[in-house]
Design a protein around this motif. Sequence first.
Motif, PDB file in Angstrom:
ATOM      1  N   LEU A   4       2.857 -14.878  -6.347  1.00  0.00           N
ATOM      2  CA  LEU A   4       3.432 -13.657  -5.780  1.00  0.00           C
ATOM      3  C   LEU A   4       2.328 -12.855  -5.106  1.00  0.00           C
ATOM      4  O   LEU A   4       1.296 -12.571  -5.718  1.00  0.00           O
ATOM      5  CB  LEU A   4       4.087 -12.807  -6.878  1.00  0.00           C
ATOM      6  CG  LEU A   4       4.586 -11.410  -6.447  1.00  0.00           C
ATOM      7  CD1 LEU A   4       5.701 -11.525  -5.411  1.00  0.00           C
ATOM      8  CD2 LEU A   4       5.066 -10.609  -7.650  1.00  0.00           C
ATOM      9  N   ILE A   5       2.546 -12.494  -3.836  1.00  0.00           N
ATOM     10  CA  ILE A   5       1.598 -11.672  -3.084  1.00  0.00           C
ATOM     11  C   ILE A   5       2.237 -10.322  -2.806  1.00  0.00           C
ATOM     12  O   ILE A   5       3.313 -10.248  -2.205  1.00  0.00           O
ATOM     13  CB  ILE A   5       1.229 -12.332  -1.746  1.00  0.00           C
ATOM     14  CG1 ILE A   5       0.602 -13.703  -1.996  1.00  0.00           C
ATOM     15  CG2 ILE A   5       0.281 -11.449  -0.951  1.00  0.00           C
ATOM     16  CD1 ILE A   5       0.541 -14.552  -0.763  1.00  0.00           C
ATOM     17  N   ALA A   6       1.598  -9.249  -3.250  1.00  0.00           N
ATOM     18  CA  ALA A   6       2.120  -7.902  -3.050  1.00  0.00           C
ATOM     19  C   ALA A   6       1.118  -7.086  -2.249  1.00  0.00           C
ATOM     20  O   ALA A   6       0.007  -6.803  -2.722  1.00  0.00           O
ATOM     21  CB  ALA A   6       2.399  -7.230  -4.392  1.00  0.00           C
ATOM     22  N   ASP A   7       1.495  -6.718  -1.021  1.00  0.00           N
ATOM     23  CA  ASP A   7       0.618  -5.944  -0.141  1.00  0.00           C
ATOM     24  C   ASP A   7       1.494  -5.197   0.849  1.00  0.00           C
ATOM     25  O   ASP A   7       2.457  -5.757   1.374  1.00  0.00           O
ATOM     26  CB  ASP A   7      -0.344  -6.884   0.598  1.00  0.00           C
ATOM     27  CG  ASP A   7      -1.492  -6.137   1.262  1.00  0.00           C
ATOM     28  OD1 ASP A   7      -1.220  -5.245   2.096  1.00  0.00           O
ATOM     29  OD2 ASP A   7      -2.653  -6.443   0.951  1.00  0.00           O
ATOM     30  N   ASP A   8       1.179  -3.933   1.111  1.00  0.00           N
ATOM     31  CA  ASP A   8       2.027  -3.142   2.008  1.00  0.00           C
ATOM     32  C   ASP A   8       1.724  -3.391   3.485  1.00  0.00           C
ATOM     33  O   ASP A   8       2.477  -2.946   4.343  1.00  0.00           O
ATOM     34  CB  ASP A   8       1.904  -1.640   1.698  1.00  0.00           C
ATOM     35  CG  ASP A   8       0.491  -1.113   1.885  1.00  0.00           C
ATOM     36  OD1 ASP A   8      -0.445  -1.812   1.488  1.00  0.00           O
ATOM     37  OD2 ASP A   8       0.337   0.012   2.391  1.00  0.00           O
ATOM     38  N   LEU A  51      -0.969 -11.640  -6.977  1.00  0.00           N
ATOM     39  CA  LEU A  51      -2.033 -10.981  -6.219  1.00  0.00           C
ATOM     40  C   LEU A  51      -1.567  -9.597  -5.813  1.00  0.00           C
ATOM     41  O   LEU A  51      -0.589  -9.456  -5.075  1.00  0.00           O
ATOM     42  CB  LEU A  51      -2.372 -11.800  -4.964  1.00  0.00           C
ATOM     43  CG  LEU A  51      -2.987 -13.180  -5.168  1.00  0.00           C
ATOM     44  CD1 LEU A  51      -3.134 -13.894  -3.823  1.00  0.00           C
ATOM     45  CD2 LEU A  51      -4.340 -13.076  -5.846  1.00  0.00           C
ATOM     46  N   LEU A  52      -2.246  -8.562  -6.290  1.00  0.00           N
ATOM     47  CA  LEU A  52      -1.845  -7.186  -6.036  1.00  0.00           C
ATOM     48  C   LEU A  52      -2.862  -6.463  -5.160  1.00  0.00           C
ATOM     49  O   LEU A  52      -4.059  -6.477  -5.454  1.00  0.00           O
ATOM     50  CB  LEU A  52      -1.728  -6.416  -7.363  1.00  0.00           C
ATOM     51  CG  LEU A  52      -0.712  -6.894  -8.400  1.00  0.00           C
ATOM     52  CD1 LEU A  52      -0.844  -6.063  -9.667  1.00  0.00           C
ATOM     53  CD2 LEU A  52       0.710  -6.804  -7.843  1.00  0.00           C
ATOM     54  N   ILE A  80      -6.508  -7.707  -4.839  1.00  0.00           N
ATOM     55  CA  ILE A  80      -7.077  -7.930  -3.516  1.00  0.00           C
ATOM     56  C   ILE A  80      -7.279  -6.575  -2.860  1.00  0.00           C
ATOM     57  O   ILE A  80      -6.508  -5.637  -3.094  1.00  0.00           O
ATOM     58  CB  ILE A  80      -6.168  -8.829  -2.641  1.00  0.00           C
ATOM     59  CG1 ILE A  80      -4.749  -8.254  -2.552  1.00  0.00           C
ATOM     60  CG2 ILE A  80      -6.146 -10.246  -3.156  1.00  0.00           C
ATOM     61  CD1 ILE A  80      -3.835  -9.050  -1.617  1.00  0.00           C
ATOM     62  N   SER A  81      -8.322  -6.439  -2.066  1.00  0.00           N
ATOM     63  CA  SER A  81      -8.584  -5.147  -1.431  1.00  0.00           C
ATOM     64  C   SER A  81      -9.549  -5.302  -0.277  1.00  0.00           C
ATOM     65  O   SER A  81     -10.377  -6.214  -0.254  1.00  0.00           O
ATOM     66  CB  SER A  81      -9.161  -4.157  -2.453  1.00  0.00           C
ATOM     67  OG  SER A  81      -9.432  -2.909  -1.834  1.00  0.00           O
ATOM     68  N   GLY A  82      -9.435  -4.376   0.660  1.00  0.00           N
ATOM     69  CA  GLY A  82     -10.409  -4.319   1.747  1.00  0.00           C
ATOM     70  C   GLY A  82     -11.277  -3.088   1.644  1.00  0.00           C
ATOM     71  O   GLY A  82     -12.200  -2.913   2.439  1.00  0.00           O
TER      72      GLY A  82
END
Length: 204
Positions: A4-8, A51-52, A80-82
């Motif tokens: 599951l990939i969660a990203d706006d 992955l959040l 995950i983050s930038g």
Amino acid sequence: MRILIADDHELVRDTISAFLAREDDIEVSSASDFPSSIEKIEGEGPFDLVLLDYMMPGMNGLEGLATALSKNGGKGVAMISGTASRDIAEQALAAGAVGFLPKTMAAKSLVNAVRFMAAGEQYAPLNFITEREEAQVHPLSEKLSEREQQVLEGLGRGLSNKEIARELELKEVTVKLHVKTLCRKLDARNRTHAAMIGRDAGLC
């Protein structure tokens, strides 16, 4: 393997999904914010790996991590983050995350990391830690405030002023002023040039 990939950010979400979906044994689901990711976990989970995005709506940082861990049946949850700092990455790992991935990871490395974490191993790329350490001591970093560095990281990821404002919970006009200041401090011609300078210096 179910991920599951969660990203706006739709582009980020779709890109990561596409990388993973190429693999024959990986099935990918996605969510655009934290509440819908929890709904997916409760309705379709547990997933082999979640992955959040650290900054997406409703996440509340490490609070969201704790909630997802409690909902995912003992299986792995990674961040995950930038924009998050090395300290945040270390806190997430200490709080039970199986990994912390920068959004700049190459496709092959991302797939390998996902497989590693889904197998129950903890993962954080060595170059992520090294790059963050170098960024902290680079002379350019001394010119910029913490907020200006955060805005610069957003520019480095190609985000608009509106998207940066949403991530940092600022007004768009405030971000515009920060961009103007960044260009002056970095002797940059425009926002794209500022991002290039920042990337060359390891700041974004």
